[in-house]
Design a protein around this motif. Structure first.
Motif, short mmCIF file in Angstrom:
data_model
loop_
_atom_site.label_atom_id
_atom_site.label_comp_id
_atom_site.label_asym_id
_atom_site.label_seq_id
_atom_site.Cartn_x
_atom_site.Cartn_y
_atom_site.Cartn_z
N ILE A 138 -0.59 -12.85 8.21
CA ILE A 138 0.12 -11.75 7.79
C ILE A 138 0.62 -11.56 6.55
CG2 ILE A 138 2.79 -11.63 8.59
CD1 ILE A 138 1.70 -13.49 11.41
N PHE A 139 0.99 -12.54 5.76
CA PHE A 139 1.15 -12.24 4.86
C PHE A 139 -0.14 -11.19 3.97
CE2 PHE A 139 4.36 -15.28 4.74
CZ PHE A 139 5.68 -14.55 4.35
N ALA A 140 -1.49 -11.91 4.32
CA ALA A 140 -2.48 -11.20 4.11
C ALA A 140 -2.57 -9.20 4.58
CB ALA A 140 -4.05 -11.50 3.65
N ILE A 141 -2.38 -9.09 5.56
CA ILE A 141 -2.59 -8.14 6.39
C ILE A 141 -1.12 -7.02 5.33
CG2 ILE A 141 -2.09 -6.74 8.65
CD1 ILE A 141 -3.33 -8.97 9.56
N ALA A 142 0.17 -7.45 5.25
CA ALA A 142 1.10 -6.56 5.10
C ALA A 142 0.86 -6.83 3.45
CB ALA A 142 2.14 -7.81 5.07
N ASN A 143 0.08 -7.57 2.96
CA ASN A 143 -0.01 -7.27 1.59
C ASN A 143 -1.07 -6.01 1.37
OD1 ASN A 143 0.95 -7.99 -0.88
ND2 ASN A 143 -0.27 -9.94 -1.32
N LEU A 144 -1.70 -5.59 1.95
CA LEU A 144 -3.02 -5.09 1.85
C LEU A 144 -2.58 -3.34 2.23
CD1 LEU A 144 -6.20 -6.93 3.54
CD2 LEU A 144 -5.98 -5.64 1.71
N SER A 145 -1.54 -3.94 3.27
CA SER A 145 -0.90 -2.36 3.65
C SER A 145 -0.38 -2.25 2.51
CB SER A 145 -0.29 -2.52 5.10
OG SER A 145 1.00 -3.31 5.36
N TYR A 146 0.73 -3.10 1.31
CA TYR A 146 1.38 -2.00 0.90
C TYR A 146 1.08 -1.66 -0.56
CZ TYR A 146 5.19 -3.16 -2.81
OH TYR A 146 6.15 -2.48 -3.49
N ALA A 147 -0.76 -2.42 -0.47
CA ALA A 147 -1.56 -2.18 -1.77
C ALA A 147 -2.11 -0.78 -1.93
CB ALA A 147 -1.99 -2.86 -2.33
N GLN A 148 -1.65 0.27 -1.10
CA GLN A 148 -2.30 1.36 -0.88
C GLN A 148 -2.29 2.33 -1.81
OE1 GLN A 148 -0.96 3.23 3.09
NE2 GLN A 148 -2.09 1.68 4.12
N ILE A 149 -2.66 2.78 -2.19
CA ILE A 149 -3.07 4.28 -3.26
C ILE A 149 -1.92 5.20 -2.83
CG2 ILE A 149 -3.87 6.18 -5.05
CD1 ILE A 149 -6.54 3.96 -4.65
N LYS A 150 -1.35 5.50 -3.47
CA LYS A 150 -0.13 6.71 -3.70
C LYS A 150 -0.28 7.89 -3.52
CE LYS A 150 3.65 2.92 -2.60
NZ LYS A 150 3.29 1.98 -3.29
N LYS A 151 -0.54 9.11 -3.63
CA LYS A 151 -1.11 10.37 -4.05
C LYS A 151 0.06 11.49 -4.14
CE LYS A 151 -6.21 10.07 -3.34
NZ LYS A 151 -6.87 10.92 -2.93
N ALA A 152 0.00 12.08 -5.14
CA ALA A 152 1.22 13.38 -4.94
C ALA A 152 0.76 14.52 -5.54
CB ALA A 152 2.53 13.05 -5.80
N THR A 153 1.21 15.54 -5.07
CA THR A 153 0.99 17.11 -6.04
C THR A 153 1.86 17.93 -6.79
OG1 THR A 153 -0.29 16.73 -3.85
CG2 THR A 153 0.23 19.50 -4.61
N THR A 154 1.22 18.24 -8.11
CA THR A 154 2.27 18.74 -8.41
C THR A 154 2.26 20.25 -8.85
OG1 THR A 154 0.45 19.44 -10.03
CG2 THR A 154 1.40 17.67 -11.32
N ASN A 155 3.45 21.01 -8.66
CA ASN A 155 3.24 22.35 -8.62
C ASN A 155 2.26 23.08 -8.82
OD1 ASN A 155 6.08 21.88 -7.94
ND2 ASN A 155 6.94 22.79 -9.42
#
Length: 121
Positions: A9-26
């Motif tokens: 459970i901790f391993a799965i929670a860690n994998l889902s938390y470490a996803q790459i986050k993307k943002a878009t500028t104007n």
């Protein structure tokens, strides 16, 4: 066995938390946000903000074209009009433009044009 389930459970929670986050500028550039607080530009562009037009799709407004050219430092020939709602005679309107391959929105309030999507201050 309980230890195995707990670790899983901790391993799965860690994998889902470490996803790459993307943002878009104007201006349509994609930024990758890292977990350690750093960021860097990606090679991709946001397709929702990208455009490639040869001609205006609606009647252009020379005053707005000059304003956008001065504000973005883009040649007037690279600014194409995509959409227009109201504007000019009524004193209020919304305009969608293709500025050197990037989709931008502007609002007309009286004789003033303001870029949408960024901070007004």
């Amino acid at each position: 066995m309980k230890l195995f389930y707990t670790l899983t459970i901790f391993a799965i929670a860690n994998l889902s938390y470490a996803q790459i986050k993307k943002a878009t500028t104007n201006d349509g550039k994609v930024v990758i946000l890292n977990d350690n607080g750093t960021w860097n530009y990606s090679d991709e562009k946001d397709n929702n903000l990208a455009c490639d037009l040869k001609n205006d799709l609606v009647k252009p407004i020379p005053r707005l074209r000059k304003h956008v050219s001065a504000e973005t430092e883009v040649d007037e020939n690279k600014i194409k009009f995509i959409n227009r709602s109201g504007g000019t005679n009524s004193g209020n309107g919304m305009f969608t433009l293709c500025v050197d391959g990037i989709k931008m929105k502007y609002r007309q309030m009286g004789t003033v044009y303001t870029k949408l999507g960024g901070s007004d201050f």
